[in-house]
Design a protein around this motif. Sequence first.
Motif, mmCIF file in Angstrom:
data_model
loop_
_atom_site.group_PDB
_atom_site.id
_atom_site.type_symbol
_atom_site.label_atom_id
_atom_site.label_comp_id
_atom_site.label_asym_id
_atom_site.label_seq_id
_atom_site.Cartn_x
_atom_site.Cartn_y
_atom_site.Cartn_z
ATOM 1 N N ILE A 127 0.833 -1.205 0.000
ATOM 2 C CA ILE A 127 0.000 0.000 0.000
ATOM 3 C C ILE A 127 0.864 1.250 0.000
ATOM 4 O O ILE A 127 0.636 2.185 -0.758
ATOM 5 C CB ILE A 127 -0.935 -0.010 1.234
ATOM 6 C CG1 ILE A 127 -1.881 -1.219 1.159
ATOM 7 C CG2 ILE A 127 -1.708 1.299 1.342
ATOM 8 C CD1 ILE A 127 -2.687 -1.431 2.415
ATOM 9 N N PHE A 128 1.874 1.259 0.889
ATOM 10 C CA PHE A 128 2.811 2.376 0.980
ATOM 11 C C PHE A 128 4.165 1.904 0.462
ATOM 12 O O PHE A 128 4.763 0.997 1.044
ATOM 13 C CB PHE A 128 2.956 2.853 2.427
ATOM 14 C CG PHE A 128 1.716 3.456 2.985
ATOM 15 C CD1 PHE A 128 1.351 4.743 2.650
ATOM 16 C CD2 PHE A 128 0.903 2.732 3.843
ATOM 17 C CE1 PHE A 128 0.199 5.320 3.174
ATOM 18 C CE2 PHE A 128 -0.243 3.288 4.367
ATOM 19 C CZ PHE A 128 -0.600 4.577 4.033
ATOM 20 N N PRO A 129 4.675 2.504 -0.597
ATOM 21 C CA PRO A 129 5.970 2.063 -1.133
ATOM 22 C C PRO A 129 7.107 2.407 -0.177
ATOM 23 O O PRO A 129 7.232 3.537 0.288
ATOM 24 C CB PRO A 129 6.083 2.851 -2.447
ATOM 25 C CG PRO A 129 5.218 4.058 -2.247
ATOM 26 C CD PRO A 129 4.100 3.635 -1.350
ATOM 27 N N LEU A 130 7.935 1.429 0.152
ATOM 28 C CA LEU A 130 9.138 1.622 0.965
ATOM 29 C C LEU A 130 10.320 1.137 0.144
ATOM 30 O O LEU A 130 10.694 -0.037 0.192
ATOM 31 C CB LEU A 130 9.030 0.851 2.293
ATOM 32 C CG LEU A 130 7.938 1.312 3.254
ATOM 33 C CD1 LEU A 130 7.842 0.365 4.454
ATOM 34 C CD2 LEU A 130 8.205 2.724 3.732
ATOM 35 N N GLU A 131 10.886 2.023 -0.622
ATOM 36 C CA GLU A 131 11.952 1.652 -1.543
ATOM 37 C C GLU A 131 13.169 1.135 -0.782
ATOM 38 O O GLU A 131 13.634 1.760 0.179
ATOM 39 C CB GLU A 131 12.340 2.867 -2.383
ATOM 40 C CG GLU A 131 13.337 2.548 -3.485
ATOM 41 C CD GLU A 131 13.610 3.761 -4.359
ATOM 42 O OE1 GLU A 131 14.535 3.684 -5.195
ATOM 43 O OE2 GLU A 131 12.908 4.785 -4.186
ATOM 44 N N MET B 109 13.418 -1.528 1.111
ATOM 45 C CA MET B 109 13.150 -2.117 2.415
ATOM 46 C C MET B 109 12.099 -3.225 2.291
ATOM 47 O O MET B 109 11.071 -3.045 1.641
ATOM 48 C CB MET B 109 12.660 -1.047 3.384
ATOM 49 C CG MET B 109 12.529 -1.513 4.824
ATOM 50 S SD MET B 109 14.120 -1.701 5.649
ATOM 51 C CE MET B 109 14.618 0.020 5.764
ATOM 52 N N GLN B 110 12.394 -4.389 2.904
ATOM 53 C CA GLN B 110 11.430 -5.482 2.974
ATOM 54 C C GLN B 110 10.918 -5.591 4.404
ATOM 55 O O GLN B 110 11.696 -5.589 5.357
ATOM 56 C CB GLN B 110 12.075 -6.813 2.576
ATOM 57 C CG GLN B 110 12.581 -6.871 1.150
ATOM 58 C CD GLN B 110 13.192 -8.220 0.830
ATOM 59 O OE1 GLN B 110 12.703 -9.266 1.282
ATOM 60 N NE2 GLN B 110 14.272 -8.197 0.058
ATOM 61 N N SER C 124 17.147 -4.498 4.482
ATOM 62 C CA SER C 124 17.461 -3.378 3.603
ATOM 63 C C SER C 124 18.327 -3.867 2.454
ATOM 64 O O SER C 124 19.190 -4.732 2.632
ATOM 65 C CB SER C 124 18.206 -2.294 4.390
ATOM 66 O OG SER C 124 18.762 -1.337 3.520
ATOM 67 N N VAL C 125 18.109 -3.292 1.281
ATOM 68 C CA VAL C 125 18.934 -3.670 0.131
ATOM 69 C C VAL C 125 20.370 -3.198 0.314
ATOM 70 O O VAL C 125 21.272 -3.652 -0.391
ATOM 71 C CB VAL C 125 18.355 -3.081 -1.168
ATOM 72 C CG1 VAL C 125 16.996 -3.669 -1.466
ATOM 73 C CG2 VAL C 125 18.285 -1.563 -1.097
ATOM 74 N N GLU C 126 20.604 -2.253 1.258
ATOM 75 C CA GLU C 126 21.945 -1.736 1.496
ATOM 76 C C GLU C 126 22.811 -2.714 2.264
ATOM 77 O O GLU C 126 24.033 -2.550 2.328
ATOM 78 C CB GLU C 126 21.867 -0.414 2.266
ATOM 79 C CG GLU C 126 21.080 0.688 1.580
ATOM 80 C CD GLU C 126 21.752 1.154 0.302
ATOM 81 O OE1 GLU C 126 23.001 1.050 0.235
ATOM 82 O OE2 GLU C 126 21.054 1.600 -0.616
#
Length: 988
Positions: free
Chosen positions: A397-401, A403-404, A442-444
């Motif tokens: 619903i809310f995009p969190l680029e 982040m899973q 996090s993708v980081e």
Amino acid sequence: MKKVVYITLSFFAVLLIALVTIPWLFKDRILQKVEQELDASLNARVYFDYDQVSLSALRRFPNISARLGDFGVVGNAPFEADTLVDIGRLEVNFNLFSVLFGDYPELTGIRLEDGNVYVKVLSDGTANYDITYPSEATEDGSPSQFKIGVNRIEVKNLGFIYDDREMDFFMALGALDLQGTGDFTLDVYDMVIKGGGQLVRMDYEGSNYLLDKQLAVDTRVNVDLENMLFSFGDASASLNDFHFGVDGSIALPADGISFDLDFFGKENTFKSLLSLVPGMYTDSFSSLKTSGQMDFKGFVRGIYSDDRFPAFQLGLKVEDGMFQYPDLPKPVRDVSIDLLVDNPSGVVDQTEINLSDFSLKFGDQPISGRVYVQNLVDFDLDGRLVGSLDLAELTSIFPLEGMQLRGNLAIDATAKGRYDSLTNTIPTIQAAMNFANGYVKSVEYPAAIEDIALRSTISNTTGKMNDLVVDVSSVGFKLDGEPVAGSLKIRDLEKLIWDVSVHGVVDLGKLLAIFPQENLIMEGRIQADIDSEGSYADVEAARYDRINVSGLVALNDFFFADADLPQGIRIREAKADFSPRVIQLTKFDSRLGQSPVTATGRLSNYLAYLLGEEGAALVGNLDLQSSSFNVNEWLTTSGEPAGSDQPLQVIDLPRNIDFNMSVEAGEIIYDNLVLKNARGNMALRDGILTFRNFSTNALGGSLGFSGSYNSREIAAPLFDFVFDVNALQIQDAFKTFNTIRIFAPVAEHITGSFTTRFELSGILGQDMMPVLSSLDGKGLVRLAETAIQNSQLIRGITSLTRLNDSANLNLRPFNIQAEIQDGMLKVPPFDLRIWDYEARIQGSTGFDGSISYLVSMQVPAEKFGSQLIGLASGLTGTDLSGTSIPLAINIGGTYGNPRIGLATGDNLEGYLTNMLRSRVSAAGTRVQEQLAAEFQAREDSLRQEIRERAEVVKDSVRAEADRVLDQTKERAAEEVKGLIRGLTRPKP
């Protein structure tokens, strides 16, 4: 017919030529009038670029238009550093016929373009916009030579900041484009305002209410200046996509501000309300899918003053709300809100808040609730919140680029009753919150935070404080396979009984990689194994034997740095054991900035410090060691070593720290001073740092000191020290200590060493340097065998006396009893030999560098040689063998530019003649005594003058301290100015 056409064309050609040439013909006159009016009206510095001045009769015909480039207004003290107005282009319009045929130009319009206006009000009510002379008397007594017929005011691409320290109100607007029209010359007129801009931020009493909103306004205001009444008719405004209207009036009676306003939404939908939610109003907002209706209305009626508040009401309703981000699969739907905030009496404590309905669904997960607060005194409360949330569904619903998220949250809470501290009553509460299967990645960073779980309940069935139970039965997570687990139980709000447990290891670097923070660096591993049981009542009563605290905390390879601490702190290893009474620091190996530091010791009273009443002190005993400690790093804002461009800054010491510390350091670097083999004891208590028995080697000798630094009045911190100096090199001391350079400037040309025990106290400036005008001190200075070389002062004495003595002077050991009062060094008479002459010196040096000394010498007559023989040849009985000529020399001015002369005011020949005629000895003694008495009288007068100047300087130091201490708000204002400057750069 052709003749008529030619005449007509000729007329228009002449008119056109006139319109083009008239501005140039009258340019000097108009500019002269503008400058005269500005000088006569404004008590401020006004500037503009003459090369950008232009005039045109065509641009605003039938008005003549004058444009000024880079126009600005800067106020006088205390606002000389604040620019009130800085405009890229100012345009003023005059009635063309008043310029051609009238005695005075008539101002008809004003236009401001590309710039900023900064309005500032200090805490005492002083405002930087108060720059006009009283209307009845300008500075030169002449009346204004402008007629005012303004009917249009425009601003384009303008920034505006209102910074009111008295009200604690701050508002910043950027990129303003506004037009105001009306006949401003009348007492009653309609003013039409249209335009908009960006509301950057609005704060009141330290809280932010609006941030980064687009503002638009289109309104007509009826202005009645005689009654100070402003009536709104069909006024429209908007914040982002939220539109509202205002109807009614605002009046300014003598006792406050009178409001009679109704406000209401205009053509709004649920999407309009969403535009006010932080982070929602972005470039993609227009493509946001929404539906639902919204109604918004309210009023403000009554007087606002220091002791009165108007009645008010605010209502908000949302029905069937829905929104969905583009390209995301699930919406937020079934949004329903029914809110009424009502205060019919104008007494704020009687405000009623009724959120009778709040519900929505995140995908398929419902959340609903209600809350009713009857008043703001005893907070009669009736509320309920129930719902569930799937974090995986939330990210759809809310995009969190980058982040899973996963996990399930469930909450069910009810509260009903009254809060009353006198009867120890709180609402009854039944609440449960559970979170399970949590996951964050996090993708980081490749590692994830897994198995996040929380189980908690809050219960109170009786409404009594001592029956409340908060039970976090379990909380934990795993980071890269390393578990952290804990629990917390609190019961009885009166006694605050706790049972807490924390066990596990956290890698701070991994945690920061998952949740990155701007301008923050942190790494290292922290291990905690802590169990504790006890009560706040036992802490207050210091019954530590009833409190159980056990375990340890260990820190390894820790590093921390941020914008406020750029020096960085690195802790290689730290270990601390916990017991109810003390924390035992068994290991602390660190590097603070550039400085290695190790420590051992203990902290006591930490429970009272952490949990007790405000002001409870943390007590510590520490042993600190460092091979080299650079103090300068911690006294500057940048973290770089202090230098010419990095001034030191005042340290504000905590009041609730009670530490005793023994210190050993191979070297300590402070400003440009290097202290070797430093050791001693320090005590920090109630904001005062005390030094005891410190000893160190510096400047070729040894230095011991005891004393204190008192920061309790941070605007004027105090110091009070006793220095024991042994064999310090004078040249090194002159280069190092500012006090010596000011009060003993002759030291620049003296070689040798000195020893002293000197008491010195005073105020420190905001640069941590002594305020010279505040100094008081006294002590005996012992100088070893010394030499004065290439001194301008000594050259001046030899030039005056015409003796064949050199500009160099070797001095045998001697003592000086010196005293400093109110920034003036007083040297009582002391004896020494100058070029083998008996001499006596007395006088003073001021904090401003001024010197005033009397040098009395007994010079053998034969030293004057031919000067004296010629004078004595005409006198009988003038055998001068064995006779000494007394000389009294006044030294004034400054050391760099001394004024040297005989104290009698004679030239040398006249003085020697008088001495011979009076047979030298008896008369010379009387003259010297008389001159010494006269000099002492002048010294008393000079001391009073220096004292008065010292008070002026100390006042300015305090004012500067207030300015420095106000820099937090100044920095915040400057940050906003930077944002606005970015918004209001001239458009290409």
